[in-house]
Enzyme design. Sequence first.
Site, PDB file in Angstrom:
ATOM      1  N   ARG A   1      -4.023  10.625   3.359  1.00  0.00           N
ATOM      2  CA  ARG A   1      -2.941  10.994   3.151  1.00  0.00           C
ATOM      3  C   ARG A   1      -2.344  11.168   2.626  1.00  0.00           C
ATOM      4  O   ARG A   1      -1.218  12.370   2.035  1.00  0.00           O
ATOM      5  CB  ARG A   1      -2.224  11.276   5.310  1.00  0.00           C
TER       6      ARG A   1
ATOM      7  N   ASP B   1      -4.937   8.570   8.916  1.00  0.00           N
ATOM      8  CA  ASP B   1      -4.850   7.414   9.741  1.00  0.00           C
ATOM      9  C   ASP B   1      -5.140   9.095  11.490  1.00  0.00           C
ATOM     10  O   ASP B   1      -4.881   9.638  10.512  1.00  0.00           O
ATOM     11  CB  ASP B   1      -3.989   6.888  10.439  1.00  0.00           C
TER      12      ASP B   1
ATOM     13  N   ASP C   1       4.371   1.066  11.743  1.00  0.00           N
ATOM     14  CA  ASP C   1       2.625  -0.134  11.061  1.00  0.00           C
ATOM     15  C   ASP C   1       3.034  -1.304  11.845  1.00  0.00           C
ATOM     16  O   ASP C   1       1.632  -1.662  11.262  1.00  0.00           O
ATOM     17  CB  ASP C   1       3.223  -0.265   9.629  1.00  0.00           C
TER      18      ASP C   1
ATOM     19  N   LYS D   1       1.211  -1.112   0.152  1.00  0.00           N
ATOM     20  CA  LYS D   1      -0.396  -0.231  -0.113  1.00  0.00           C
ATOM     21  C   LYS D   1       0.632   1.145  -0.074  1.00  0.00           C
ATOM     22  O   LYS D   1       0.796   2.590  -0.373  1.00  0.00           O
ATOM     23  CB  LYS D   1      -0.749  -0.270   1.106  1.00  0.00           C
ATOM     24  N   ASN D   2       1.895   1.532   0.733  1.00  0.00           N
ATOM     25  CA  ASN D   2       2.395   2.254   1.191  1.00  0.00           C
ATOM     26  C   ASN D   2       3.567   3.226   0.074  1.00  0.00           C
ATOM     27  O   ASN D   2       4.583   3.735  -0.289  1.00  0.00           O
ATOM     28  CB  ASN D   2       3.132   2.659   2.358  1.00  0.00           C
TER      29      ASN D   2
HETATM   30  C1  UD1 Z   1       3.914   6.921   5.718  1.00  0.00           C
HETATM   31  C2  UD1 Z   1       3.400   5.689   6.325  1.00  0.00           C
HETATM   32  C3  UD1 Z   1       3.162   5.124   7.062  1.00  0.00           C
HETATM   33  C4  UD1 Z   1       4.415   5.165   8.076  1.00  0.00           C
HETATM   34  C5  UD1 Z   1       4.997   6.422   8.126  1.00  0.00           C
HETATM   35  C6  UD1 Z   1       5.977   6.359   8.821  1.00  0.00           C
HETATM   36  C7  UD1 Z   1       2.379   5.986   3.571  1.00  0.00           C
HETATM   37  C8  UD1 Z   1       0.857   5.519   2.341  1.00  0.00           C
HETATM   38  N1  UD1 Z   1       2.578   6.142   5.063  1.00  0.00           N
HETATM   39  O1  UD1 Z   1       3.349   8.235   6.534  1.00  0.00           O
HETATM   40  O2  UD1 Z   1       1.619   4.028   7.139  1.00  0.00           O
HETATM   41  O3  UD1 Z   1       3.208   4.775   9.544  1.00  0.00           O
HETATM   42  O4  UD1 Z   1       5.646   7.132   7.018  1.00  0.00           O
HETATM   43  O5  UD1 Z   1       6.598   5.282   8.583  1.00  0.00           O
HETATM   44  O6  UD1 Z   1       3.565   5.686   2.862  1.00  0.00           O
HETATM   45  N2  UD1 Z   1       6.532  14.687  10.099  1.00  0.00           N
HETATM   46  C9  UD1 Z   1       6.648  16.672  10.466  1.00  0.00           C
HETATM   47  N3  UD1 Z   1       6.697  16.932   9.179  1.00  0.00           N
HETATM   48  C10 UD1 Z   1       6.649  16.851   8.074  1.00  0.00           C
HETATM   49  C11 UD1 Z   1       6.441  15.628   7.985  1.00  0.00           C
HETATM   50  C12 UD1 Z   1       6.372  14.026   8.494  1.00  0.00           C
HETATM   51  O7  UD1 Z   1       6.700  16.388  11.381  1.00  0.00           O
HETATM   52  O8  UD1 Z   1       6.564  17.617   6.983  1.00  0.00           O
HETATM   53  C13 UD1 Z   1       6.114  14.295  10.737  1.00  0.00           C
HETATM   54  C14 UD1 Z   1       5.377  13.553  10.929  1.00  0.00           C
HETATM   55  O9  UD1 Z   1       4.032  14.861  12.270  1.00  0.00           O
HETATM   56  C15 UD1 Z   1       4.863  11.732  11.748  1.00  0.00           C
HETATM   57  C16 UD1 Z   1       6.779  11.518  11.522  1.00  0.00           C
HETATM   58  O10 UD1 Z   1       7.155  13.474  11.339  1.00  0.00           O
HETATM   59  O11 UD1 Z   1       5.212  12.532  13.890  1.00  0.00           O
HETATM   60  C17 UD1 Z   1       7.029  10.467  10.644  1.00  0.00           C
HETATM   61  O12 UD1 Z   1       6.234  10.462   9.184  1.00  0.00           O
HETATM   62  P1  UD1 Z   1       6.491  10.926   8.048  1.00  0.00           P
HETATM   63  O13 UD1 Z   1       7.634  10.086   7.482  1.00  0.00           O
HETATM   64  O14 UD1 Z   1       6.089  11.887   6.349  1.00  0.00           O
HETATM   65  O15 UD1 Z   1       5.062   9.600   7.475  1.00  0.00           O
HETATM   66  P2  UD1 Z   1       4.060   9.732   6.594  1.00  0.00           P
HETATM   67  O16 UD1 Z   1       4.736   9.616   5.310  1.00  0.00           O
HETATM   68  O17 UD1 Z   1       2.392  10.659   6.867  1.00  0.00           O
END
Ligand code: UD1
Length: 430
Positions: A94, A118, A307, A22-23
């Site tokens: 997201r 989520d 995850d 999925k990711n």
């Molecule tokens: C992706 C995955 C999710 C997984 C996560 C971490 C998808 C669709 N989702 O989510 O399943 O749990 O990676 O492996 O691929 N953050 C900031 N600022 C930003 C971006 C992120 O503070 O600009 C923080 C987020 O709030 C969070 C952390 O960084 O606490 C990790 O986020 P990120 O790695 O970006 O996860 P996602 O891409 O949203």
Amino acid sequence: MERFVATGGCQLVGGVDVPGAKNSVLKLMAASLLACGRTTLRSVPDILDVNVMADVLRALGASVERDVAEGSLSIDVPERPTAAADSDLVRRIRASVVVLGPLVARCGEARVALPGGDAIGARALDMHVSGLAKLGAVVDVESGILVARSSGRLQGASIWLDFPSVGATENLLMAGVLAKGTTVIDNAAREPEIADLCAMLVSMGARLDGAGTSTLVIEGVDELRPTTHDTVADRIVAGTFAIGALMTGGDVLVRGGRADHLEIVLDKLTTAGATVDTRPDGFRVRAERPPRSIDVVTLPYPGFPTDLLPQTIALEAVSEGVSLITENVFDSRFVFCRELSKLGADLRTDGHHVVVRRSDRLVGTHVAASDVRAGAGLVLAGLVAEGITSVSEVHHIDRGYAAFAEQLRLLGADIRREPRGGPDARRDDR
Ligand code: UD1
């Protein structure tokens, strides 16, 4: 509103096939926007988020055809995609925020609603925004819509991420491949899904080095071409079945599972008492004795994946001893613990830690999934709880697990899907 109804006490035994991740696939779909013409993706999982992302792409002007039986998706992207993504759709997942990079790179403008997904924390977008600004885009929020504009072509730049964010790395990578000059993304996320995206971009004609490492170096090109790409296997689905095998005292061959993408997880499961054999067609997890507790700390890849945290907490609830679990990626993942406690799990949370003690017994009751992985964790707990467990809000589980109940039934679980009101209007698992 449907639910899963499980009767506890089974052992998971047999073989299960792991679909594409999925990711990964959601980002590969976004990457198709970078080239005019027909891109084909294979090993596409039959999950809800793919349908939503397909609708996001359709609203941007692409024509998307899906062959569920073949597991393929064909995306025909027009010369000029629409710059504005449909807000209702974007708010549902997201991952759709990753259309921002490709759109601003190709159209000079992108309008994307602040996304949903989520309910597992604040999930800010500051690194996406500041990175795009470094590449020369002007990014504003206008009435809840993130608007990125670039007067000409994006310009390559050096970007240092404060945290190896998966989504920010992907967005900036997809913007950088069409920017003028060199873009360097440092402290980039190293997840296998990002290496998969890099492989697809290279097959589209992108020039980049460092796939799978924390430094990505991209030489922008003038244009990319469509491609055909196989989605990497879903390590989280594979890990969920591996944990389920150990929890239920079972023996599961996880076909297509990439042990090399789950090294820490399989090592932890071995410490907890599983026997893990890596084979050419996947890996096999056998539980030859009841599980013992393990401590787990989540971290960006190659650390233990956040995850798999709910599924691991469910495992710890029936493991001998006391376990300390630490969550370092999201701030609200422990919402899940409230639901697991209803089954009798002995959990004490403190900040980003949870202490899990083995419960004498878990007893089935009604619980609700709050996100895709929490839902999977509750289902696994239901398989070992006494009596009947019903898990509502299964649409969360459908976002990331294809025919989950059916897969578990094939492994010997007593689980079915039914409408919240009762079994009368039951429909087949997808
Ligand atoms: C992706 C995955 C999710 C997984 C996560 C971490 C998808 C669709 N989702 O989510 O399943 O749990 O990676 O492996 O691929 N953050 C900031 N600022 C930003 C971006 C992120 O503070 O600009 C923080 C987020 O709030 C969070 C952390 O960084 O606490 C990790 O986020 P990120 O790695 O970006 O996860 P996602 O891409 O949203």
